[in-house]
Design an enzyme around this catalytic site. Structure first.
Site, PDB file in Angstrom:
ATOM      1  N   GLU A  97       0.819  -1.216   0.000  1.00  0.00           N
ATOM      2  CA  GLU A  97       0.000   0.000   0.000  1.00  0.00           C
ATOM      3  C   GLU A  97       0.855   1.269   0.000  1.00  0.00           C
ATOM      4  O   GLU A  97       0.622   2.196   0.771  1.00  0.00           O
ATOM      5  CB  GLU A  97      -0.952   0.001   1.196  1.00  0.00           C
ATOM      6  CG  GLU A  97      -1.942  -1.160   1.149  1.00  0.00           C
ATOM      7  CD  GLU A  97      -3.005  -1.106   2.240  1.00  0.00           C
ATOM      8  OE1 GLU A  97      -2.732  -0.517   3.302  1.00  0.00           O
ATOM      9  OE2 GLU A  97      -4.095  -1.651   2.013  1.00  0.00           O
ATOM     10  N   GLU A 117     -12.725  -1.597  12.133  1.00  0.00           N
ATOM     11  CA  GLU A 117     -12.720  -1.032  10.784  1.00  0.00           C
ATOM     12  C   GLU A 117     -13.828  -1.606   9.904  1.00  0.00           C
ATOM     13  O   GLU A 117     -14.511  -0.877   9.202  1.00  0.00           O
ATOM     14  CB  GLU A 117     -11.343  -1.290  10.141  1.00  0.00           C
ATOM     15  CG  GLU A 117     -11.251  -0.813   8.708  1.00  0.00           C
ATOM     16  CD  GLU A 117      -9.879  -1.054   8.089  1.00  0.00           C
ATOM     17  OE1 GLU A 117      -8.976  -1.586   8.777  1.00  0.00           O
ATOM     18  OE2 GLU A 117      -9.704  -0.695   6.915  1.00  0.00           O
ATOM     19  N   ASP A 145      -8.370  -8.995   4.706  1.00  0.00           N
ATOM     20  CA  ASP A 145      -8.195  -7.830   5.574  1.00  0.00           C
ATOM     21  C   ASP A 145      -9.269  -7.714   6.651  1.00  0.00           C
ATOM     22  O   ASP A 145     -10.195  -6.914   6.499  1.00  0.00           O
ATOM     23  CB  ASP A 145      -8.182  -6.555   4.711  1.00  0.00           C
ATOM     24  CG  ASP A 145      -7.597  -5.384   5.463  1.00  0.00           C
ATOM     25  OD1 ASP A 145      -7.045  -5.599   6.552  1.00  0.00           O
ATOM     26  OD2 ASP A 145      -7.687  -4.258   4.950  1.00  0.00           O
TER      27      ASP A 145
HETATM   28  O1  GCW Z   1      -6.944  -2.755   6.999  1.00  0.00           O
HETATM   29  C1  GCW Z   1      -6.255  -2.029   6.036  1.00  0.00           C
HETATM   30  C2  GCW Z   1      -6.603  -0.622   6.321  1.00  0.00           C
HETATM   31  C3  GCW Z   1      -5.461   0.337   6.207  1.00  0.00           C
HETATM   32  C4  GCW Z   1      -4.285  -0.257   6.961  1.00  0.00           C
HETATM   33  C5  GCW Z   1      -3.888  -1.543   6.269  1.00  0.00           C
HETATM   34  C6  GCW Z   1      -2.767  -2.268   6.997  1.00  0.00           C
HETATM   35  C7  GCW Z   1      -2.633   0.813   8.299  1.00  0.00           C
HETATM   36  O2  GCW Z   1      -7.682  -0.230   5.543  1.00  0.00           O
HETATM   37  O3  GCW Z   1      -5.880   1.546   6.735  1.00  0.00           O
HETATM   38  O4  GCW Z   1      -3.205   0.635   7.039  1.00  0.00           O
HETATM   39  O5  GCW Z   1      -4.961  -2.428   6.218  1.00  0.00           O
HETATM   40  O6  GCW Z   1      -3.062  -3.150   7.758  1.00  0.00           O
HETATM   41  O7  GCW Z   1      -1.615  -1.934   6.780  1.00  0.00           O
END
Ligand code: GCW
Length: 739
Positions: free
Chosen positions: A306, A428, A400
């Site tokens: 990312e 989240e 995720d």
């Molecule tokens: O869960 C996702 C999130 C991001 C997060 C990423 C991660 C910290 O949407 O906001 O960034 O994973 O775990 O690195």
């Protein structure tokens, strides 16, 4: 009639001493024991305390023990030098001759800061010994003992030996230096970097104390989406101040290390992990850190993911990057927690194009690649190549932190590398700050998942506690849900997830129900109606959120960016694999992601026995069906219904459970203080509204493909799909960012 009136009056009288509470005290309330008989017994058993406060930790333990006992028992608890009455003796062999003697006659193997709580007869008096081989073990023992009292347990004939299964039990804060919190829904960061190091907010101490009370022993202060500035001297001095506050509570501080820090703050031309100037820069940086913070824990790193820079930018592997940092930490005893959360296509290009996400060739290759498989594909070949002080930190599932995920295929696949489990406490994808969702059932589901790496019963729990692959370096991390809201977690029930994480990190054999009960008893009341009602609500809440958001194995169909609310229709996000349509794949035929051998074949990453539970769409555990299969809308489910009807029913069930939770909570009005009662009541109203929103929006959207009527028993949506599609929340919380 008179009798009923009398009972009601008594009840109101009893409840009238319920004072408003803002939740700040968490599970550490220590109000006077409200059961007269039990109070008398406790008072009789505990008349004094003997503890030699020869270190900062023992001093904290002593204060905690004496103050909390005084308040629980509502009587003065003297400190005693000699045993002349029934008392508690707390300490280590070094601090207490009584404990020294006990430990010399009985061999306790109290590794990793374990403790004992045992009843003994000494000088004809009843003694409760809280003993450990080191000071922090004593503090853990003190909190465990106080928990017995707060949960109204018997304290005679005690013979408790408690040893944490996992060595590093860590909270990961996704807190930015500017005090925003990525995916944080409880206010701003509790770390006030601007006033540190000179101003020590009492919260820092209370934070450390709360963590110690559940055995958490590490805190990563900063976001994995990292910023180099935290490694500059000015900030290290602030970190040092926090480390000083945390130290007596046994909590080490860790920082996230941005991989290109040597360029950003070191003035180097490169961050290549094999470059000598880079290697030396990190060595020097570590020397500087440890001079200031001798017990600094180490680094957490998100690399080549990312948009975060990493070793692949220099043609190197994750192992090259992790090992370079590990070498810099080795002389000081620090560890590297290297994250396996990667899903960039394995080229440098993916990183460079991260922001734009509009490169066609790149997008096509991303679309062809199943994100599910990428962490495994990248890391499995590196098994055995990491230094001894490297832990690979793996999220519970392959995508995720969804409401339900299969366990990550990396568990059981890397026997030569200690794997650390990463869980997400902050919600989240679980209703964010406003939904009551108790996560322990989710945590237990992954801990109990069987990888079959060494035959049956090779659970994820046994992989991460090192027992299967014989690792002594072990760890577990929870992404914190803490902010500066008065009650720490925003939603009062968010506290239960923090609590459950700590308790399970210590002992993954505890059940979700046991932990819920303990938490309710300490946080609200020991009243059996309160405990059983809230326990039922909590235990139903996780399945409820799965049902009203992503039933039957749907995943990743939330709003883009803010991840708030349903948005299964989105097909234009920055990268193909950010789009909900990439995950649900609904079409005229059916729905779901084919991950069998005729599809992406992600299932091949599991051992045959594990794979078997999901491989055949007709036998697949239906909770995971759409994770692995693209099945027709007419697919016959085990209960005889067709998939479309079942999907609609599940959405309805989710909503119905929330309505039921509301009723349950309403029945507790006179048992809970007004402040927390009303706060939860209002949150449940929001949860109900949003559960309906999810149900309506998803059913209407999927109906455009199934073209089937909504089955009887499922409420008809009251708005059009267009209405849901145009909803937009530019100011929703938690997006974070370091700017
Ligand atoms: O869960 C996702 C999130 C991001 C997060 C990423 C991660 C910290 O949407 O906001 O960034 O994973 O775990 O690195």
């Amino acid at each position: 009639m008179i009798k009923i009136y009398f009972i009601v009056c008594i009840s109101f009288l009893t409840f009238s001493n319920i004072h408003a509470e803002n939740g700040y005290r968490l599970w550490l309330r220590f109000d006077k024991i409200d059961d007269a008989e039990l109070l008398a017994q406790y008072r009789n058993t505990i008349s004094a305390v003997q503890i030699n406060t020869t270190s900062p930790t023992l001093s904290v333990a002593g204060k905690e023990l004496i103050n909390d006992l005084q308040s629980l028992l509502d009587k003065k608890i003297p400190v005693q030098k000699n045993i002349t009455e029934n008392c508690i003796v707390a300490g280590t062999p070094a601090s207490s001759s009584i404990i020294s003697e006990i430990f010399s006659t009985t061999r306790y193997d109290l590794k990793n800061d374990g403790f004992i709580i045992v009843s003994k007869k000494i000088n004809d008096k009843n003694i409760i010994v809280i003993g450990a081989t080191n000071d922090i073990g004593v503090l853990y023992g003190v909190f465990a003992f106080l928990r017995l009292l707060q949960t109204h347990q018997a304290i005679t004939n005690l013979s408790i030996i408690s040893i944490p299964k996992i060595k590093n039990r860590i909270l990961d804060h996704w807190d930015n230096i500017n005090r925003t919190v990525e995916r944080g829904y409880a206010g701003i960061s509790i770390w006030n970097w601007h006033t540190l190091p000179d101003y020590i907010d009492k919260r820092y101490i209370d934070y450390a104390r709360a963590n110690a009370s559940i055995g958490i022993n590490g805190s990563v202060l900063t976001n994995v989406n990292a910023i180099s500035v935290v490694l500059t001297r000015d900030y290290l001095l602030k970190v040092k101040a926090l480390a000083y506050v945390f130290r007596p509570y046994g909590i080490k501080v860790y920082l996230t290390a941005k991989f290109n820090a040597p360029i950003e703050i070191g003035g180097l031309q490169t961050a290549d992990p094999l470059d000598t100037s880079v290697i030396n820069w990190w060595k020097k940086k570590c020397n500087e850190i440890y001079e200031l913070i001798p017990d600094f824990g180490g680094f957490l790193i998100k690399a080549n993911s990312e948009g975060q820079p990493g070793p692949q930018g220099y043609g190197r592997t994750h192992a090259d990057g992790a090992n370079m940092l590990a070498d810099a930490l080795t002389p000081h005893g620090g560890i590297v927690m290297w994250r396996a959360f990667v899903y960039d296509v394995r080229t440098q290009k993916a990183d460079e194009n991260f922001e734009e996400g509009n490169n066609n060739a790149l997008n096509n290759s991303i679309a062809a690649e199943d994100r599910y498989k990428q962490a495994y594909d990248e890391f499995k070949p590196l098994d055995g190549l990491f230094r001894k002080n490297v832990l690979l930190q793996v999220k519970n599932g392959p995508i995720d932190f969804q409401p339900r995920e299969p366990f990550s295929s990396l568990f059981g696949a890397m026997p030569y590398t200690p794997l650390m489990l990463e869980l997400q406490l902050t919600q989240e994808y679980l209703g964010q700050g406003t939904h009551l969702v108790y996560e322990a059932p989710l945590f237990k589901e992954v801990l109990n998942a069987d990888t079959y790496s060494h035959g049956k019963n090779s659970t994820v729990a046994k992989i991460i506690d090192g027992s299967i692959d014989k690792h002594s370096l072990t760890g577990i991390a929870g992404v914190a849900n803490i902010g500066n809201d008065i009650n720490w977690t925003g939603h009062p029930f968010g506290q239960a997830n923090w609590y459950a994480f700590g308790r399970l990190a210590w002992d993954n054999n505890l059940t979700a129900t046991q932990i819920a009960d303990e938490w309710i008893q300490q946080t609200f009341s020991n009243n059996t109606t309160v405990v059983s009602t809230i326990e039922k609500m909590m235990m139903a809440s996780r399945e409820a959120v799965v049902n009203y958001m992503t039933p039957l194995g749907l995943h990743h169909i939330m709003g883009t960016g803010n991840h708030y609310g349903p948005a299964p229709w989105v097909d234009n996000a920055g990268r193909p694999d950010w789009n909900p349509v990439y995950y649900h794949r609904a079409d005229d035929y059916g729905i779901g992601f084919n991950r069998t051998s005729s599809g992406s074949n992600a299932l091949a990453q599991y051992l045959p026995q594990a794979k078997q539970q999901w491989n055949d769409s007709n036998n697949c555990d239906e909770k995971y069906l759409l994770w692995f299969h693209h099945v027709s809308w007419q697919h016959k489910m085990k209960d005889g219904k067709i998939l479309w009807d079942e999907l609609c029913d599940k959405y309805q069930q989710g909503v119905d459970t929330v309505r039921w939770m509301k009723q349950q909570w309403a029945s507790l009005k006179y048992f809970i203080d007004d402040e927390r009662y009303n706060s939860v009541r209002m949150f449940l109203n929001i949860q109900q509204k949003e559960a309906l929103w999810w149900k309506n929006a998803c059913i209407e959207y999927f109906q455009t493909f199934s073209k089937m009527p909504i089955p009887p028993g499922v409420e008809k949506p009251d708005k059009t799909l267009e209405y849901y599609e145009q909803l937009n929340f530019p100011y929703s919380p938690g997006i974070g960012g370091n700017n």
